[in-house]
Design a protein around this motif. Structure first.
Motif, mmCIF file in Angstrom:
data_model
loop_
_atom_site.group_PDB
_atom_site.id
_atom_site.type_symbol
_atom_site.label_atom_id
_atom_site.label_comp_id
_atom_site.label_asym_id
_atom_site.label_seq_id
_atom_site.Cartn_x
_atom_site.Cartn_y
_atom_site.Cartn_z
ATOM 1 N N SER A 91 29.583 19.320 36.429
ATOM 2 C CA SER A 91 30.252 19.595 35.155
ATOM 3 C C SER A 91 31.400 20.587 35.304
ATOM 4 C CB SER A 91 29.227 20.133 34.149
ATOM 5 O OG SER A 91 29.842 20.455 32.924
ATOM 6 N N ASN A 92 32.534 20.223 34.713
ATOM 7 C CA ASN A 92 33.708 21.100 34.664
ATOM 8 C C ASN A 92 34.358 21.336 36.020
ATOM 9 O OD1 ASN A 92 35.379 22.346 32.734
ATOM 10 N ND2 ASN A 92 34.637 24.379 33.334
ATOM 11 N N LYS A 93 34.138 20.430 36.969
ATOM 12 C CA LYS A 93 34.741 20.547 38.296
ATOM 13 C C LYS A 93 35.926 19.589 38.441
ATOM 14 C CE LYS A 93 31.786 23.440 40.302
ATOM 15 N NZ LYS A 93 30.756 23.603 39.254
ATOM 16 N N THR A 94 36.925 20.029 39.198
ATOM 17 C CA THR A 94 38.041 19.170 39.590
ATOM 18 C C THR A 94 37.730 18.589 40.960
ATOM 19 O OG1 THR A 94 39.637 20.452 38.320
ATOM 20 C CG2 THR A 94 40.508 19.107 40.116
ATOM 21 N N ILE A 95 37.695 17.273 41.043
ATOM 22 C CA ILE A 95 37.209 16.583 42.244
ATOM 23 C C ILE A 95 38.257 15.575 42.699
ATOM 24 C CG2 ILE A 95 35.356 15.173 43.209
ATOM 25 C CD1 ILE A 95 33.764 16.147 40.561
ATOM 26 N N LEU A 96 38.694 15.681 43.950
ATOM 27 C CA LEU A 96 39.676 14.759 44.514
ATOM 28 C C LEU A 96 38.987 13.904 45.568
ATOM 29 C CD1 LEU A 96 43.307 15.721 45.612
ATOM 30 C CD2 LEU A 96 42.014 13.882 46.688
ATOM 31 N N ILE A 97 39.083 12.589 45.399
ATOM 32 C CA ILE A 97 38.440 11.643 46.316
ATOM 33 C C ILE A 97 39.497 10.710 46.883
ATOM 34 C CG2 ILE A 97 36.628 9.908 46.598
ATOM 35 C CD1 ILE A 97 35.418 10.921 43.954
ATOM 36 N N THR A 98 39.589 10.618 48.205
ATOM 37 C CA THR A 98 40.524 9.687 48.822
ATOM 38 C C THR A 98 39.809 8.371 49.130
ATOM 39 O OG1 THR A 98 40.107 10.265 51.153
ATOM 40 C CG2 THR A 98 41.643 11.667 49.925
ATOM 41 N N GLY A 158 34.231 5.260 48.104
ATOM 42 C CA GLY A 158 34.975 6.222 47.308
ATOM 43 C C GLY A 158 34.884 5.939 45.822
ATOM 44 N N LEU A 159 35.049 4.670 45.455
ATOM 45 C CA LEU A 159 34.940 4.305 44.044
ATOM 46 C C LEU A 159 33.501 4.460 43.561
ATOM 47 C CD1 LEU A 159 36.084 3.268 41.419
ATOM 48 C CD2 LEU A 159 35.849 0.924 42.292
ATOM 49 N N THR A 160 32.542 4.101 44.382
ATOM 50 C CA THR A 160 31.138 4.294 44.017
ATOM 51 C C THR A 160 30.859 5.768 43.735
ATOM 52 O OG1 THR A 160 30.465 2.414 45.393
ATOM 53 C CG2 THR A 160 28.745 3.981 44.771
ATOM 54 N N LEU A 214 41.839 10.343 41.813
ATOM 55 C CA LEU A 214 41.622 9.196 42.684
ATOM 56 C C LEU A 214 42.847 9.017 43.565
ATOM 57 C CD1 LEU A 214 40.287 6.629 40.039
ATOM 58 C CD2 LEU A 214 39.012 8.418 41.261
ATOM 59 N N ALA A 215 42.683 9.162 44.865
ATOM 60 C CA ALA A 215 43.810 9.056 45.791
ATOM 61 C C ALA A 215 43.662 7.815 46.657
ATOM 62 C CB ALA A 215 43.895 10.304 46.668
ATOM 63 N N GLY A 216 44.745 7.067 46.806
ATOM 64 C CA GLY A 216 44.705 5.877 47.629
ATOM 65 C C GLY A 216 46.098 5.380 47.957
ATOM 66 N N GLY A 221 42.570 24.853 40.476
ATOM 67 C CA GLY A 221 42.308 24.546 41.870
ATOM 68 C C GLY A 221 41.565 23.237 42.029
ATOM 69 N N ILE A 222 41.077 22.989 43.239
ATOM 70 C CA ILE A 222 40.290 21.791 43.557
ATOM 71 C C ILE A 222 38.904 22.256 43.981
ATOM 72 C CG2 ILE A 222 40.053 19.806 45.093
ATOM 73 C CD1 ILE A 222 43.129 19.761 45.298
ATOM 74 N N ASP A 223 37.896 21.902 43.193
ATOM 75 C CA ASP A 223 36.527 22.337 43.487
ATOM 76 C C ASP A 223 35.918 21.568 44.650
ATOM 77 O OD1 ASP A 223 35.619 24.245 41.121
ATOM 78 O OD2 ASP A 223 36.821 22.638 40.237
ATOM 79 N N VAL A 224 36.219 20.275 44.711
ATOM 80 C CA VAL A 224 35.661 19.433 45.771
ATOM 81 C C VAL A 224 36.729 18.457 46.251
ATOM 82 C CG1 VAL A 224 33.926 17.718 46.399
ATOM 83 C CG2 VAL A 224 33.310 19.593 44.874
ATOM 84 N N LEU A 225 36.965 18.440 47.562
ATOM 85 C CA LEU A 225 37.849 17.473 48.193
ATOM 86 C C LEU A 225 36.992 16.580 49.078
ATOM 87 C CD1 LEU A 225 40.502 16.215 49.198
ATOM 88 C CD2 LEU A 225 40.714 18.155 50.785
ATOM 89 N N ILE A 226 36.939 15.296 48.738
ATOM 90 C CA ILE A 226 36.142 14.332 49.501
ATOM 91 C C ILE A 226 37.100 13.429 50.271
ATOM 92 C CG2 ILE A 226 34.473 12.451 49.401
ATOM 93 C CD1 ILE A 226 33.371 13.714 46.824
ATOM 94 N N ASN A 227 37.171 13.643 51.582
ATOM 95 C CA ASN A 227 38.006 12.823 52.456
ATOM 96 C C ASN A 227 37.229 11.567 52.840
ATOM 97 O OD1 ASN A 227 40.535 14.400 52.981
ATOM 98 N ND2 ASN A 227 39.035 15.948 53.585
ATOM 99 N N ASN A 228 37.307 10.582 51.957
ATOM 100 C CA ASN A 228 36.508 9.366 52.099
ATOM 101 C C ASN A 228 37.273 8.226 52.764
ATOM 102 O OD1 ASN A 228 34.236 7.398 50.956
ATOM 103 N ND2 ASN A 228 36.219 6.539 50.383
ATOM 104 N N ALA A 229 38.590 8.199 52.631
ATOM 105 C CA ALA A 229 39.385 7.069 53.118
ATOM 106 C C ALA A 229 39.264 6.916 54.625
ATOM 107 C CB ALA A 229 40.850 7.256 52.729
ATOM 108 N N GLY A 230 39.321 5.671 55.083
ATOM 109 C CA GLY A 230 39.273 5.428 56.514
ATOM 110 C C GLY A 230 39.385 3.955 56.852
#
Length: 326
Positions: free
Chosen positions: A28-35, A43-45, A60-62, A114-123
Motif C-alpha cells: 500500500s502507498n508504494k511506488t513500484i517500477l517493473i520492467t 512482469g505483467l503477472t 510499467l516499463a517495456g 522516489g521509487i520504493d521497489v524496482l523489479i528488474n524483470n525483463a530479459g
C-alpha cells in the motif's frame, strides 16, 4: 493491547495473490517500477497481483509501445482505480536506457516520493548469437548491462524511498559464470546460447550482492535481492525449438513436461516476496527460490562472493563507459 497476525510461511506452491494478500500493508502507498511487462510474462503477472493492493503508482516499463498499451489495458480492466504509468525502455541500448532513466526521474511522483521497489524483470533467454549497437553480446547486454545501468541511473530515487531492488535471475546461472576476459565469446566464434544465458543470470545475482554490500546504500536503507522464479512457460522461451527441451530432458517426445513447473502466479510469487517481505531484510543480497532465502536449489560458487561482485562491477563500468560509486 493489539497483536499483529504472524505472516505465513511461503512455499513453492504459494501464488502471487497469496503473497500480496499477506503483504498488502507493505504494498500500500508504494511506488513500484517493473520492467518487462509484456503479455504472458511474469512482469505483467506481478503487476496484476499488486494492482489491487493500493500501490501509490505502478510504473510499467517495456520496449514495445504496443505491448505496454495491452498490459496497461489488462491492469485497468482488473483494477480501474490503480494509478499506472508506462515507460518505454529498450535495455539493448545504453543510450535508450539513459533516455528512459532521465524521463522517469523527472516525473513528479518520482521526484516527490522516489521509487520504493524496482523489479528488474525483463530479459531474454538462449537467443542466437548477436551483438547490440553497443557491441555487446545480446544476452549480457539485455539481461545484465541494461538493467545494471538503469538501476544505477535511478538509484537516487530508490534511496529517497529507502527502497528495494529485485533482479530476476534464474537457476540457469549454473550454465556459466562471467567470462571475465571474453563476455562476447570470441565475437561469436565460441558462442553457446545456454552458457551466455548463464553468464547473464550469474551477473544478476552478483549485482544484487554488490548493491547489498555498499555502505552508502546500507546507510540509505536500500536492499537488493535476486530470485529464481522457477520453471514457468512464458514467452521467454517461445522461440526455443521443442527439440532443445527434449535434449535437456524437460519434455518427452509428446511435449509433456518431465520436470516440475509453476504457473505464472506461482512464478511471480518469489519476486513479490523479495520485493516486500519484511522478514528478509537482514538477508540483504540473498538469492531466493521457492519464495524463500532458505531453499534447496543450487547457488553455485561463481555466482557468490564479494570478490566476484566487485569484479563484475568494475567490468560493467568499463563496458558501459561510466562509473557509479556505491
Amino acid at each position: 493491547m493489539s497483536t499483529s497476525t504472524p505472516l505465513p510461511t511461503f512455499t513453492a506452491e504459494t501464488t502471487s495473490e497469496q503473497v500480496c494478500e499477506s503483504l498488502s500493508p507493505q504494498i500500500s502507498n508504494k511506488t513500484i517500477l517493473i520492467t518487462g511487462v509484456s503479455p504472458n510474462g511474469l512482469g505483467l503477472t506481478t503487476a496484476l497481483a499488486l494492482s489491487t493492493h493500493s500501490p501509490r503508482l505502478l510504473i510499467l516499463a517495456g520496449r514495445s509501445p504496443t505491448a505496454l498499451s495491452t498490459s496497461l489495458d489488462t491492469i485497468k480492466s482488473q483494477a480501474p482505480s490503480c494509478p499506472v504509468r508506462t515507460l518505454q525502455l529498450d535495455l539493448s541500448s545504453f543510450a535508450k536506457v539513459r533516455e528512459a532513466a532521465a524521463e522517469v526521474r523527472e516525473w513528479e511522483e518520482v521526484k516527490q516520493h522516489g521509487i520504493d521497489v524496482l523489479i528488474n524483470n525483463a530479459g531474454i533467454m538462449s537467443v542466437p548469437w548477436g551483438k547490440t549497437a553497443d557491441g555487446i553480446e545480446t544476452q549480457f547486454a539485455v539481461n545484465h548491462l541494461g538493467p545494471w545501468l538503469f538501476t544505477n541511473l535511478v538509484m537516487e530515487a530508490v534511496k529517497k524511498a529507502r527502497g528495494r531492488v529485485v533482479f530476476l535471475a534464474s537457476l540457469g546461472h549454473v550454465y556459466g559464470g562471467v567470462r571475465w576476459e571474453d563476455v562476447n565469446f570470441e565475437d561469436g566464434k565460441a558462442y553457446d546460447p545456454d552458457t551466455a544465458y548463464g553468464q547473464s543470470k550469474t551477473a544478476n545475482i552478483l549485482t544484487a550482492i554488490a548493491l547489498s554490500q555498499s555502505p552508502s546504500l546500507n546507510a540509505a536503507g536500500v536492499s537488493a535481492f535476486s530470485v529464481h522464479p522457477g520453471l514457468v512457460l512464458t514467452n521467454l522461451s517461445s522461440h526455443i525449438p521443442m527439440q532443445v527441451f527434449k535434449d535437456k530432458g524437460f519434455v518427452d517426445d509428446e511435449g509433456k513436461l518431465l520436470v516440475p513447473s509453476k504457473t505464472h502466479s506461482q512464478g511471480a510469487a518469489t519476486t513479490l516476496v523479495a520485493a516486500f517481505d519484511p522478514r528478509i531484510v537482514e538477508r540483504n543480497g540473498a538469492y531466493l527460490s521457492d519464495c524463500s532465502v532458505e531453499h534447496e536449489g543450487p547457488w553455485v560458487e561463481h555466482a557468490k562472493g564479494k570478490e566476484n561482485a566487485e569484479k563484475l562491477w568494475a567490468l560493467s563500468e568499463e563496458l558501459v563507459g561510466e562509473k557509479f560509486e556505491i
